[in-house]
Design a protein around this motif. Structure first.
Motif, PDB file in Angstrom:
ATOM      1  N   LEU A 146     -51.326 -21.236 -61.679  1.00  0.00           N
ATOM      2  CA  LEU A 146     -51.562 -21.574 -63.086  1.00  0.00           C
ATOM      3  C   LEU A 146     -50.182 -21.484 -63.619  1.00  0.00           C
ATOM      4  CD1 LEU A 146     -53.856 -22.335 -64.720  1.00  0.00           C
ATOM      5  CD2 LEU A 146     -54.106 -19.862 -65.547  1.00  0.00           C
ATOM      6  N   LYS A 147     -49.862 -22.429 -64.945  1.00  0.00           N
ATOM      7  CA  LYS A 147     -48.611 -22.456 -65.552  1.00  0.00           C
ATOM      8  C   LYS A 147     -49.254 -22.309 -67.075  1.00  0.00           C
ATOM      9  CE  LYS A 147     -45.540 -22.868 -62.402  1.00  0.00           C
ATOM     10  NZ  LYS A 147     -44.910 -24.191 -62.154  1.00  0.00           N
ATOM     11  N   ASP A 148     -50.225 -22.983 -67.351  1.00  0.00           N
ATOM     12  CA  ASP A 148     -50.791 -23.145 -68.871  1.00  0.00           C
ATOM     13  C   ASP A 148     -51.985 -22.663 -68.930  1.00  0.00           C
ATOM     14  OD1 ASP A 148     -51.617 -24.196 -71.111  1.00  0.00           O
ATOM     15  OD2 ASP A 148     -51.115 -26.083 -70.897  1.00  0.00           O
ATOM     16  N   LEU A 149     -52.332 -21.461 -69.839  1.00  0.00           N
ATOM     17  CA  LEU A 149     -53.571 -20.900 -69.998  1.00  0.00           C
ATOM     18  C   LEU A 149     -53.719 -20.895 -71.449  1.00  0.00           C
ATOM     19  CD1 LEU A 149     -55.882 -18.943 -69.049  1.00  0.00           C
ATOM     20  CD2 LEU A 149     -54.342 -17.067 -69.369  1.00  0.00           C
ATOM     21  N   ASP A 150     -55.049 -21.395 -71.727  1.00  0.00           N
ATOM     22  CA  ASP A 150     -55.644 -21.473 -73.155  1.00  0.00           C
ATOM     23  C   ASP A 150     -56.921 -20.749 -73.221  1.00  0.00           C
ATOM     24  OD1 ASP A 150     -56.605 -22.264 -75.575  1.00  0.00           O
ATOM     25  OD2 ASP A 150     -56.484 -24.511 -75.125  1.00  0.00           O
ATOM     26  N   ILE A 151     -56.972 -19.721 -73.968  1.00  0.00           N
ATOM     27  CA  ILE A 151     -58.215 -19.093 -74.106  1.00  0.00           C
ATOM     28  C   ILE A 151     -58.577 -18.857 -75.688  1.00  0.00           C
ATOM     29  CG2 ILE A 151     -58.263 -17.661 -71.822  1.00  0.00           C
ATOM     30  CD1 ILE A 151     -57.269 -15.363 -72.993  1.00  0.00           C
ATOM     31  N   SER A 152     -58.441 -19.906 -76.125  1.00  0.00           N
ATOM     32  CA  SER A 152     -58.509 -19.739 -77.882  1.00  0.00           C
ATOM     33  C   SER A 152     -60.010 -19.909 -77.880  1.00  0.00           C
ATOM     34  CB  SER A 152     -57.979 -21.224 -78.363  1.00  0.00           C
ATOM     35  OG  SER A 152     -56.817 -21.569 -77.947  1.00  0.00           O
ATOM     36  N   ARG A 153     -60.238 -19.361 -79.073  1.00  0.00           N
ATOM     37  CA  ARG A 153     -61.783 -19.206 -79.732  1.00  0.00           C
ATOM     38  C   ARG A 153     -62.329 -20.699 -79.669  1.00  0.00           C
ATOM     39  NH1 ARG A 153     -61.921 -18.004 -85.862  1.00  0.00           N
ATOM     40  NH2 ARG A 153     -61.433 -20.051 -85.819  1.00  0.00           N
ATOM     41  N   SER A 154     -63.764 -20.378 -79.546  1.00  0.00           N
ATOM     42  CA  SER A 154     -64.428 -21.761 -79.418  1.00  0.00           C
ATOM     43  C   SER A 154     -65.478 -21.626 -80.276  1.00  0.00           C
ATOM     44  CB  SER A 154     -65.022 -22.067 -78.045  1.00  0.00           C
ATOM     45  OG  SER A 154     -66.079 -20.995 -77.845  1.00  0.00           O
ATOM     46  N   ARG A 155     -66.168 -22.816 -80.693  1.00  0.00           N
ATOM     47  CA  ARG A 155     -67.141 -22.699 -81.656  1.00  0.00           C
ATOM     48  C   ARG A 155     -68.125 -21.877 -81.337  1.00  0.00           C
ATOM     49  NH1 ARG A 155     -67.362 -27.236 -78.824  1.00  0.00           N
ATOM     50  NH2 ARG A 155     -69.620 -28.135 -78.166  1.00  0.00           N
ATOM     51  N   SER A 214     -58.156 -24.314 -69.310  1.00  0.00           N
ATOM     52  CA  SER A 214     -58.498 -24.100 -70.712  1.00  0.00           C
ATOM     53  C   SER A 214     -59.933 -23.525 -70.824  1.00  0.00           C
ATOM     54  CB  SER A 214     -58.498 -25.368 -71.518  1.00  0.00           C
ATOM     55  OG  SER A 214     -58.632 -25.118 -72.706  1.00  0.00           O
ATOM     56  N   PHE A 215     -60.038 -22.399 -71.479  1.00  0.00           N
ATOM     57  CA  PHE A 215     -61.427 -21.907 -71.768  1.00  0.00           C
ATOM     58  C   PHE A 215     -61.884 -22.220 -73.092  1.00  0.00           C
ATOM     59  CE2 PHE A 215     -59.455 -18.825 -68.523  1.00  0.00           C
ATOM     60  CZ  PHE A 215     -60.404 -19.215 -67.534  1.00  0.00           C
ATOM     61  N   ALA A 216     -61.205 -23.089 -73.803  1.00  0.00           N
ATOM     62  CA  ALA A 216     -61.488 -23.573 -75.135  1.00  0.00           C
ATOM     63  C   ALA A 216     -62.570 -24.324 -75.047  1.00  0.00           C
ATOM     64  CB  ALA A 216     -60.125 -24.269 -75.797  1.00  0.00           C
ATOM     65  N   GLY A 217     -63.752 -24.091 -75.978  1.00  0.00           N
ATOM     66  CA  GLY A 217     -64.960 -24.590 -75.874  1.00  0.00           C
ATOM     67  C   GLY A 217     -66.037 -23.957 -75.123  1.00  0.00           C
ATOM     68  N   TRP A 218     -65.561 -22.804 -74.468  1.00  0.00           N
ATOM     69  CA  TRP A 218     -66.655 -22.294 -73.734  1.00  0.00           C
ATOM     70  C   TRP A 218     -66.836 -20.544 -74.087  1.00  0.00           C
ATOM     71  CZ3 TRP A 218     -69.370 -25.166 -70.378  1.00  0.00           C
ATOM     72  CH2 TRP A 218     -68.617 -26.425 -69.871  1.00  0.00           C
ATOM     73  N   LYS A 219     -68.072 -20.276 -73.889  1.00  0.00           N
ATOM     74  CA  LYS A 219     -68.127 -18.889 -74.419  1.00  0.00           C
ATOM     75  C   LYS A 219     -67.807 -18.034 -73.364  1.00  0.00           C
ATOM     76  CE  LYS A 219     -71.788 -15.806 -76.551  1.00  0.00           C
ATOM     77  NZ  LYS A 219     -73.229 -15.896 -77.022  1.00  0.00           N
ATOM     78  N   MET A 220     -66.471 -17.332 -73.225  1.00  0.00           N
ATOM     79  CA  MET A 220     -66.137 -16.648 -72.429  1.00  0.00           C
ATOM     80  C   MET A 220     -66.151 -15.062 -72.873  1.00  0.00           C
ATOM     81  SD  MET A 220     -65.454 -18.951 -69.954  1.00  0.00           S
ATOM     82  CE  MET A 220     -64.748 -18.018 -68.912  1.00  0.00           C
ATOM     83  N   ASP A 221     -66.043 -14.201 -71.856  1.00  0.00           N
ATOM     84  CA  ASP A 221     -66.053 -12.680 -71.956  1.00  0.00           C
ATOM     85  C   ASP A 221     -64.970 -12.186 -71.114  1.00  0.00           C
ATOM     86  OD1 ASP A 221     -67.116 -12.519 -69.531  1.00  0.00           O
ATOM     87  OD2 ASP A 221     -69.190 -12.128 -70.630  1.00  0.00           O
ATOM     88  N   ASP A 222     -64.751 -11.070 -71.064  1.00  0.00           N
ATOM     89  CA  ASP A 222     -63.516 -10.392 -70.351  1.00  0.00           C
ATOM     90  C   ASP A 222     -63.885 -10.604 -68.942  1.00  0.00           C
ATOM     91  OD1 ASP A 222     -62.496  -9.325 -72.562  1.00  0.00           O
ATOM     92  OD2 ASP A 222     -63.502  -7.535 -72.562  1.00  0.00           O
ATOM     93  N   ASP A 223     -65.094 -10.250 -68.406  1.00  0.00           N
ATOM     94  CA  ASP A 223     -65.462 -10.461 -67.075  1.00  0.00           C
ATOM     95  C   ASP A 223     -65.124 -11.842 -66.562  1.00  0.00           C
ATOM     96  OD1 ASP A 223     -66.017  -7.654 -66.629  1.00  0.00           O
ATOM     97  OD2 ASP A 223     -68.071  -7.949 -67.305  1.00  0.00           O
ATOM     98  N   SER A 224     -65.804 -12.811 -67.164  1.00  0.00           N
ATOM     99  CA  SER A 224     -66.002 -14.321 -66.601  1.00  0.00           C
ATOM    100  C   SER A 224     -64.371 -14.622 -66.606  1.00  0.00           C
ATOM    101  CB  SER A 224     -66.887 -15.059 -67.482  1.00  0.00           C
ATOM    102  OG  SER A 224     -66.493 -15.071 -68.751  1.00  0.00           O
ATOM    103  N   THR A 225     -63.652 -14.215 -67.590  1.00  0.00           N
ATOM    104  CA  THR A 225     -62.283 -14.911 -67.774  1.00  0.00           C
ATOM    105  C   THR A 225     -61.381 -14.180 -66.667  1.00  0.00           C
ATOM    106  OG1 THR A 225     -62.622 -15.374 -70.099  1.00  0.00           O
ATOM    107  CG2 THR A 225     -60.289 -15.223 -69.460  1.00  0.00           C
TER     108      THR A 225
END
Length: 226
Positions: free
Chosen positions: A74-83, A53-64
């Protein structure tokens, strides 16, 4: 000459197990920079993760895309928008779609990522053939994405279309017609008329349409036979 530090004596396999327990990607990045052995341990730990889960982190195309390159299990991927804001774009979704784990994913959340369009979603979904749960709520997808989901995700059980105001009755009908294992669909905030939801229940009477406040108390005996 100083003796070898105790932690440096740990075998690589044990180091990887320890790094699996770290949830902070900032900490993992710092650990990766300690030495070559730790860098390899971080890579191996990513390969053992079934949920990321990348939720809660400031991710961009390269880092993700870089993180997913090594996440083979991996079976479960969460890249939802964070604050902090998410900078994932269609380019990022394309690069993510090239990761080896995508065909094995059973759950993907793209909730609230406003920088993506049908182009990126279609590219990603076309390879996610094992998908059972998908959250694209709060995005600007259209029926084009729904058609791709219908064609590529035969095992889909749950989809969240929260506030996807550009999807139409046509897209929903194709989706429910094709994804025969679909059990639940969240359409809160869409602009689709109630008549469409009644049509969806005609196709799949057991389908759970959320929110529950929708006036869909229709007797199954009254539904037309297809």
């Amino acid at each position: 000459m100083e003796g070898e530090a105790e932690i440096d004596r740990l075998p690589l396999d044990l180091l990887a197990h320890i790094f699996v327990l770290i949830t902070s990607f900032t900490d993992l990045a710092q650990a990766s920079g300690v030495c070559r052995k730790w860098k390899q341990g971080v890579k191996q730990s990513l390969g053992r993760r079934e949920s990321l889960s990348f939720a809660g982190w400031k991710m961009d195309d390269d880092s993700t895309a870089r993180q997913l390159r090594y996440a083979y299990s991996l079976k479960d991927l969460d890249i939802s928008r964070s604050r902090w804001g998410c900078q994932i774009t269609d380019i990022g979704l394309y690069r993510i779609s090239l990761a080896k784990c995508i065909s094995n994913l059973t759950s993907i959340s793209l909730w609230g990522i406003t920088g993506i369009t049908d182009k990126g979603v279609v590219q990603l979904i076309s390879r996610a053939n094992s998908l059972q749960y998908l959250n694209v709520g709060g995005t600007f997808i259209t029926d084009e994405s729904l058609y791709a989901i219908a064609n590529s995700c035969p095992h889909l059980k749950t989809i969240v279309l929260w506030s996807c105001r550009q999807v139409t009755e046509n897209g929903l009908l194709v989706l429910v017609n094709s994804c025969r294992k679909l059990e639940s669909i969240n359409v809160w905030g869409t602009r689709v008329p109630v008549e469409c939801f009644i049509a969806l229940l005609t196709i799949s009477p057991a389908l759970k349409i959320k929110p529950k406040a929708l006036p869909l108390n229709v007797d199954a005996a009254m539904l037309p036979v297809l």
